[in-house]
Design a protein around this motif. Structure first.
Motif, PDB file in Angstrom:
ATOM      1  N   GLU A 777       0.897  -0.913  -0.014  1.00  0.00           N
ATOM      2  CA  GLU A 777       0.100   0.068   0.004  1.00  0.00           C
ATOM      3  C   GLU A 777       0.797   1.192   0.121  1.00  0.00           C
ATOM      4  OE1 GLU A 777      -3.652   2.167   2.511  1.00  0.00           O
ATOM      5  OE2 GLU A 777      -2.821   0.038   3.067  1.00  0.00           O
ATOM      6  N   VAL A 778       0.480   2.162  -0.878  1.00  0.00           N
ATOM      7  CA  VAL A 778       1.235   3.426  -0.964  1.00  0.00           C
ATOM      8  C   VAL A 778       0.192   4.446  -1.366  1.00  0.00           C
ATOM      9  CG1 VAL A 778       1.872   3.057  -3.331  1.00  0.00           C
ATOM     10  CG2 VAL A 778       3.040   4.581  -1.780  1.00  0.00           C
ATOM     11  N   GLU A 779       0.120   5.473  -0.646  1.00  0.00           N
ATOM     12  CA  GLU A 779      -0.914   6.707  -0.969  1.00  0.00           C
ATOM     13  C   GLU A 779      -2.386   6.145  -1.128  1.00  0.00           C
ATOM     14  OE1 GLU A 779       0.498   8.967  -4.356  1.00  0.00           O
ATOM     15  OE2 GLU A 779       2.256   9.668  -3.344  1.00  0.00           O
ATOM     16  N   HIS A 780      -2.504   5.146  -0.174  1.00  0.00           N
ATOM     17  CA  HIS A 780      -3.948   4.541  -0.147  1.00  0.00           C
ATOM     18  C   HIS A 780      -4.303   3.823  -1.497  1.00  0.00           C
ATOM     19  CE1 HIS A 780      -4.669   7.224   3.375  1.00  0.00           C
ATOM     20  NE2 HIS A 780      -4.424   8.202   2.563  1.00  0.00           N
ATOM     21  N   VAL A 781      -3.275   3.483  -2.182  1.00  0.00           N
ATOM     22  CA  VAL A 781      -3.464   2.435  -3.309  1.00  0.00           C
ATOM     23  C   VAL A 781      -2.717   1.416  -3.071  1.00  0.00           C
ATOM     24  CG1 VAL A 781      -3.031   2.230  -5.866  1.00  0.00           C
ATOM     25  CG2 VAL A 781      -3.623   4.412  -4.810  1.00  0.00           C
ATOM     26  N   ARG A 782      -3.376   0.023  -3.451  1.00  0.00           N
ATOM     27  CA  ARG A 782      -2.758  -1.325  -3.329  1.00  0.00           C
ATOM     28  C   ARG A 782      -2.246  -1.752  -4.655  1.00  0.00           C
ATOM     29  NH1 ARG A 782      -3.908  -3.493   1.629  1.00  0.00           N
ATOM     30  NH2 ARG A 782      -5.631  -2.437   2.911  1.00  0.00           N
ATOM     31  N   LEU A 783      -0.927  -2.205  -4.274  1.00  0.00           N
ATOM     32  CA  LEU A 783      -0.096  -2.916  -5.537  1.00  0.00           C
ATOM     33  C   LEU A 783      -0.109  -4.213  -5.350  1.00  0.00           C
ATOM     34  CD1 LEU A 783       2.234   0.050  -6.097  1.00  0.00           C
ATOM     35  CD2 LEU A 783       0.401  -0.572  -7.593  1.00  0.00           C
ATOM     36  N   ARG A 784      -0.536  -5.254  -6.072  1.00  0.00           N
ATOM     37  CA  ARG A 784      -0.308  -6.416  -5.876  1.00  0.00           C
ATOM     38  C   ARG A 784       1.188  -7.093  -6.092  1.00  0.00           C
ATOM     39  NH1 ARG A 784      -4.028  -9.340 -10.026  1.00  0.00           N
ATOM     40  NH2 ARG A 784      -3.399  -7.407 -11.141  1.00  0.00           N
ATOM     41  N   TYR A 785       1.610  -6.308  -6.982  1.00  0.00           N
ATOM     42  CA  TYR A 785       3.197  -6.573  -7.488  1.00  0.00           C
ATOM     43  C   TYR A 785       3.685  -5.126  -8.209  1.00  0.00           C
ATOM     44  CZ  TYR A 785       0.681  -8.507 -11.353  1.00  0.00           C
ATOM     45  OH  TYR A 785      -0.179  -8.780 -12.371  1.00  0.00           O
ATOM     46  N   PRO A 786       4.918  -5.105  -8.548  1.00  0.00           N
ATOM     47  CA  PRO A 786       5.385  -4.033  -9.328  1.00  0.00           C
ATOM     48  C   PRO A 786       4.920  -4.178 -10.642  1.00  0.00           C
ATOM     49  CG  PRO A 786       7.395  -4.584  -8.096  1.00  0.00           C
ATOM     50  CD  PRO A 786       6.106  -5.571  -7.538  1.00  0.00           C
ATOM     51  N   GLY A 787       4.230  -3.062 -11.541  1.00  0.00           N
ATOM     52  CA  GLY A 787       3.717  -3.121 -12.660  1.00  0.00           C
ATOM     53  C   GLY A 787       2.281  -3.660 -12.627  1.00  0.00           C
ATOM     54  N   ASP A 788       1.658  -3.784 -11.515  1.00  0.00           N
ATOM     55  CA  ASP A 788       0.384  -4.415 -11.519  1.00  0.00           C
ATOM     56  C   ASP A 788      -0.688  -3.399 -12.460  1.00  0.00           C
ATOM     57  OD1 ASP A 788      -2.210  -5.356 -10.731  1.00  0.00           O
ATOM     58  OD2 ASP A 788      -2.026  -4.456  -8.642  1.00  0.00           O
ATOM     59  N   PRO A 789      -1.012  -4.251 -13.420  1.00  0.00           N
ATOM     60  CA  PRO A 789      -1.900  -3.519 -14.614  1.00  0.00           C
ATOM     61  C   PRO A 789      -3.169  -2.808 -14.225  1.00  0.00           C
ATOM     62  CG  PRO A 789      -2.080  -5.849 -14.631  1.00  0.00           C
ATOM     63  CD  PRO A 789      -0.906  -5.766 -13.828  1.00  0.00           C
ATOM     64  N   PHE A 790      -3.628  -3.323 -12.856  1.00  0.00           N
ATOM     65  CA  PHE A 790      -4.769  -2.748 -12.399  1.00  0.00           C
ATOM     66  C   PHE A 790      -4.568  -1.402 -11.445  1.00  0.00           C
ATOM     67  CE2 PHE A 790      -6.228  -7.169 -13.092  1.00  0.00           C
ATOM     68  CZ  PHE A 790      -7.282  -6.797 -13.984  1.00  0.00           C
ATOM     69  N   ALA A 791      -3.470  -1.165 -11.234  1.00  0.00           N
ATOM     70  CA  ALA A 791      -3.041   0.108 -10.659  1.00  0.00           C
ATOM     71  C   ALA A 791      -2.978   1.149 -11.449  1.00  0.00           C
ATOM     72  CB  ALA A 791      -1.839  -0.178  -9.935  1.00  0.00           C
ATOM     73  N   PRO A 792      -3.115   2.607 -10.610  1.00  0.00           N
ATOM     74  CA  PRO A 792      -3.162   3.645 -11.745  1.00  0.00           C
ATOM     75  C   PRO A 792      -1.753   3.923 -12.638  1.00  0.00           C
ATOM     76  CG  PRO A 792      -3.723   4.345  -9.454  1.00  0.00           C
ATOM     77  CD  PRO A 792      -3.390   2.840  -9.388  1.00  0.00           C
ATOM     78  N   ALA A 793      -1.739   4.406 -13.742  1.00  0.00           N
ATOM     79  CA  ALA A 793      -0.604   4.529 -14.559  1.00  0.00           C
ATOM     80  C   ALA A 793       0.423   5.064 -13.911  1.00  0.00           C
ATOM     81  CB  ALA A 793      -1.146   5.008 -15.893  1.00  0.00           C
ATOM     82  N   ASP A 794       0.277   6.057 -13.130  1.00  0.00           N
ATOM     83  CA  ASP A 794       1.420   6.773 -12.419  1.00  0.00           C
ATOM     84  C   ASP A 794       2.012   6.300 -11.363  1.00  0.00           C
ATOM     85  OD1 ASP A 794      -0.651   6.909 -10.796  1.00  0.00           O
ATOM     86  OD2 ASP A 794      -0.649   8.992 -10.119  1.00  0.00           O
ATOM     87  N   LEU A 795       1.817   4.955 -11.245  1.00  0.00           N
ATOM     88  CA  LEU A 795       2.355   4.302 -10.111  1.00  0.00           C
ATOM     89  C   LEU A 795       2.972   3.046 -10.901  1.00  0.00           C
ATOM     90  CD1 LEU A 795       0.178   4.119  -6.906  1.00  0.00           C
ATOM     91  CD2 LEU A 795       2.224   5.390  -7.287  1.00  0.00           C
ATOM     92  N   THR A 796       2.879   2.650 -12.206  1.00  0.00           N
ATOM     93  CA  THR A 796       3.256   1.630 -12.864  1.00  0.00           C
ATOM     94  C   THR A 796       4.015   1.921 -14.158  1.00  0.00           C
ATOM     95  OG1 THR A 796       1.251   1.276 -14.116  1.00  0.00           O
ATOM     96  CG2 THR A 796       1.175   0.243 -12.197  1.00  0.00           C
TER      97      THR A 796
END
Length: 815
Positions: A777-796
């Motif tokens: 979790e970072v900035e209230h967003v959850r990442l399953r793994y680096p490059g998670d395609p379901f995460a916002p683009a600014d984090l991947t």
């Protein structure tokens, strides 16, 4: 009692057989009705089949009635063609366990006896079953060890079941041989097959009994027509004239014109009418003769209905749609053929142990797939609507469920957001929330924010997917590709774009500079030489301190070479594809079909009216949707191989046994789908550029130059971006799915490149260790793994991080 009264008493006590009812069809060619009264045996048991003359039934009702013959043939050919199988468990399509060495399989599937193969034996058995009211009798021959060695079909009219006077059902069977000898057969040696009669255990039922009157009617109508044609003396008309002045010889000559026979049909005959008379009589077809057609049709329908065989099965499918014909065939199999096969197969289960059953193998019958196809189609629609899970669809389709978090979750349209089945799956999918936040999103009845992590940017993956779907873009979505892989669907075949290349080049009037092969070679050389930029330098600088970390003593970490290999493969694929796209688009600009009715058409003479003032349609020239499909179809096998090899190395390192879990390819499919969307957006921009570049002075050479310049400026950066994103998403996604399949004891640590290019959000995650299945979790967003395609683009976007996996207790300060 006086001795003289004994003969009379015996006559009174002896049961008399009931008279058999017979109905004659025609004098000289008698035809016995299919309907008979029953008889009573000397043992007091009813025996309705005793009056059934099978020889006459076969001769008159089967061999002379075309519809009876076709109905019996339609039903009996399937037992002869289908094989017998013995098994237990499973469903109506396939046994869970089968036997392959039972003696019954040899006599019922290979050869029944020295005279007959198993196919001929089963076909004759089925036909007797349908025609004989007494049923069919099969003599079973065994070896001294009790093994079945042969089966022989006995003539039903020569076998008599003898009841047991002491209360048992049967005493024995009495068989009269062809030479008149009588053999007594023990009940254990005879298999008696019959469609059971509701009241008479010594008799069966046959469709011919119910259709008897209709068979009579059909045969009689045919006999009547034949006799009428042979004996008819009617010409088509008669002219009556005065014969007072004619002698007898002339009258005889006229009478000869009335000779019977079909060859005289249609002629006009002259006869005498008396003094001064002259008239005409029309003797052509009467309503009575026209009744034959409706009579024959009614008899046909009744006979086929009695046997349960639709007319389309016996060869006449006219006036039926394909859907109606398919439905008729399924009804025939469901209500006629399957019960018939079941009665035959069940008669031979006497040598089977408990739990084992025998049946005909109908798994290859296409007609029986009709309801299953409907159920699968309905299940696919429900899956696409997010109403059922992938596992539920696989159960309907008869496939084994994966039973992993991704396949247990509901994927809600249009963004295909996951709705986890439980909290553990929610954590694995990266959409779980802390209990204090108000529940787990996506769980039925739970509160909390939406299932997908919120995105502050308009260019997030979910937003891009939603925008593409809202604009009606064609091509498979990421979730569609995930479902295709999990359902073991074949990857779409390549070649659609290649066909366009060939077609476009055949249509162009002169060669275009830079054939596809040359463009590919040039692009590859360009891509090879592009390794001296900032990205290459950064990668080289980061590789030194990080090399050798791919396999620690108790864990696994993805190495730079894994990303580089995947990125290189994607780069090569996309370079070749975009080069081919450029060649096709430039060729289509000169295609006569696309230039017709535009200002770019060159008239072929004064009468050529195919010119115009319109501009070329950039969308038609580019054809972006088909290229999106080809990009996905080409990348899927490449990325699947990358994900599978990564997952296998992870499981080998953590467990010692290399395996590839079903969910390992999910990230690969998603990356391929998003790559297709990126290429779609690129080509849509090209179409807009071509439209904007056209004015009254623009030539085809100008448009060709615009297309060439567009690819030169935009292709290489897009390829680099897609290759890096696909590599990070596929490698990390495959590794994480493999680690999750190992179990909850696996821990994972976020590792960055630790250079100036690492974004601040990922610097916060560097070194954080969490159990597998728990999202970062970072900035209230959850990442399953680096490059998670379901995460916002600014984090991947342009992420170069990876995870280090190990087993053992996690450090307390990081949990």
């Amino acid at each position: 009692m006086p001795r003289e009264f004994l003969p009379g008493l015996r006559r009174l006590l002896t049961p008399r057989p009931v008279q058999v009812e017979e109905k004659s069809a025609a004098v000289g060619s008698a035809y016995v009705s299919m309907t008979y009264a029953g008889t009573t045996t000397v043992w007091g048991a009813e025996n309705r089949g005793a009056g059934w003359d099978l020889d006459r039934v076969v001769q008159e009702g089967y061999e002379r009635s075309v519809w009876t013959f076709k109905a019996v043939e339609a039903i009996s050919k399937h037992p002869g063609a289908l094989s017998i199988e013995i098994g237990r468990g499973g469903d109506d399509r396939q046994f869970a366990e089968t036997l392959t060495d039972h003696p019954l399989l040899r006599v019922l599937n290979v050869r029944a006896n020295p005279l007959e193969t198993a196919a001929v034996f089963k076909k004759r058995l089925s036909a007797q079953f349908l025609l004989s009211k007494r049923g069919a009798f099969v003599e079973v021959t065994r070896s001294r060890a009790g093994t079945i060695t042969r089966l022989d079909l006995l003539p039903p009219n020569r076998v008599e079941p003898i009841p047991d006077p002491h209360g048992d059902y049967l005493s024995h069977y009495q068989f009269t041989t062809y030479d008149g000898r009588i053999r007594e057969l023990d009940p254990s040696r005879v298999v008696w097959l019959r469609d059971p009669h509701p009241t008479d255990p010594f008799c069966g039922v046959t469709p011919l009994e119910a259709a008897g009157l209709s068979v009579d009617l059909d045969v009689k109508a045919r006999l009547y027509n034949i006799a009428f044609i042979d004996n008819d003396a009617r010409p088509s008309g008669i002219v009556a004239i005065d014969v007072d002045g004619l002698d007898q010889r002339e009258i005889d000559r006229i009478q000869q014109r009335l000779a019977p026979g079909a060859q005289q049909a249609g002629e006009t005959v002259v006869v005498g009418s008396g003094p001064g008379g002259l008239n005409y009589v029309d003797t052509s077809t009467r309503p009575r003769d026209m009744n034959y057609e409706s009579l024959a049709k009614a008899a046909k329908d009744e006979i086929l209905s009695a046997f349960g065989v639709p007319e389309s099965i016996v060869g006449n499918a006219s006036e039926r749609t394909y859907a109606n014909a398919d439905r008729e065939e399924w009804n025939y199999w469901q209500h006629t053929e399957l019960p018939h096969l079941g009665l035959i197969a069940s008669a031979f289960d006497f040598d089977l142990d408990d739990g084992w059953s025998i049946r005909f193998d109908t798994s290859g019958v296409e007609a029986l797939e009709f309801p299953r196809r409907q159920r699968r189609a309905e299940a696919r629609e429900e899956w696409n609507a997010g109403l059922i899970t992938a596992d539920e669809y696989r159960e309907v389709a008869g496939r084994r469920p994966f039973n992993v978090p991704h396949s247990r979750a509901l994927w809600i349209s249009p963004q295909k957001a996951p709705v986890p089945a439980n909290e553990a799956d929610a954590a694995a999918l990266g959409v779980a929330q802390d209990p204090a936040a108000g529940g787990t999103p996506g769980l039925p009845g739970a509160g909390g924010p939406p299932a997908l992590p919120p995105s502050s940017g308009a260019d997030s993956a979910a937003a891009a997917v939603a925008e593409a779907e809202s604009t009606g873009a064609t091509g498979p979505s990421a979730a569609d590709d995930v479902a295709a892989a999990r359902s073991m669907l074949d990857v779409p075949s390549l070649g659609s774009a290649a066909a366009d290349v060939i077609a476009a080049r055949e249509q162009r009037p002169h060669p275009v500079d830079g054939e596809a092969a040359a463009d590919v070679e040039a692009a590859r050389s360009t891509a090879t030489a592009a390794g001296s930029g900032d990205a290459a330098a950064d990668a080289e600088a980061a590789r030194a301190p990080l090399e050798g970390k791919s396999a620690s003593d108790n864990g696994f970490e993805v190495a730079d070479s894994d990303f580089d290999t995947a990125a290189s493969a994607v780069t090569a694929v996309l370079t070749a594809l975009l080069a081919r796209q450029e060649g096709v688009i430039r060729a289509r600009l000169r295609s006569p079909k696309l230039r017709k009715h535009t200002r770019y058409w060159t008239p072929d003479g004064d009468t050529d009216l195919r010119g115009g003032t319109a501009a070329i349609d950039g969308q038609r020239v580019v054809g972006a949707a088909r290229w999106e499909e080809e990009v996905v179809a080409t990348l899927v096998p490449v990325l699947q191989q990358t994900a599978s090899s990564t997952a296998q190395r992870v499981t080998t390192r953590l467990t010692g046994t290399g395996s590839v879990p079903a969910g390992a390819v999910a990230a690969a499919l998603t990356a391929a789908a998003l790559s297709g969307r990126a290429v779609l957006a690129l080509l849509a921009d090209l179409a807009d550029v071509l439209d904007a570049a056209q004015d009254e002075t623009t030539t085809l050479a100008d448009l060709d130059e615009v297309s060439t310049r567009f690819f030169a400026e935009r292709a290489a950066p897009l390829i680099s971006h897609i290759a890096e994103s696909c590599a990070v998403t596929t490698v990390n996604g495959g590794a994480d799915a493999a680690a999750e399949s190992v179990g909850p004891s696996v821990l994972r640590t976020w590792v960055t490149r630790r250079d100036a290019r690492v974004r601040p959000q990922h610097q916060q995650l560097d070194g954080v260790t969490l159990p597998v299945g728990t999202a970062f979790e970072v900035e209230h967003v959850r990442l399953r793994y680096p490059g998670d395609p379901f995460a916002p683009a600014d984090l991947t976007t342009n992420c170069r991080c990876r995870l280090r996996y190990r087993t053992g207790p996690a450090p307390k300060e990081t949990l």
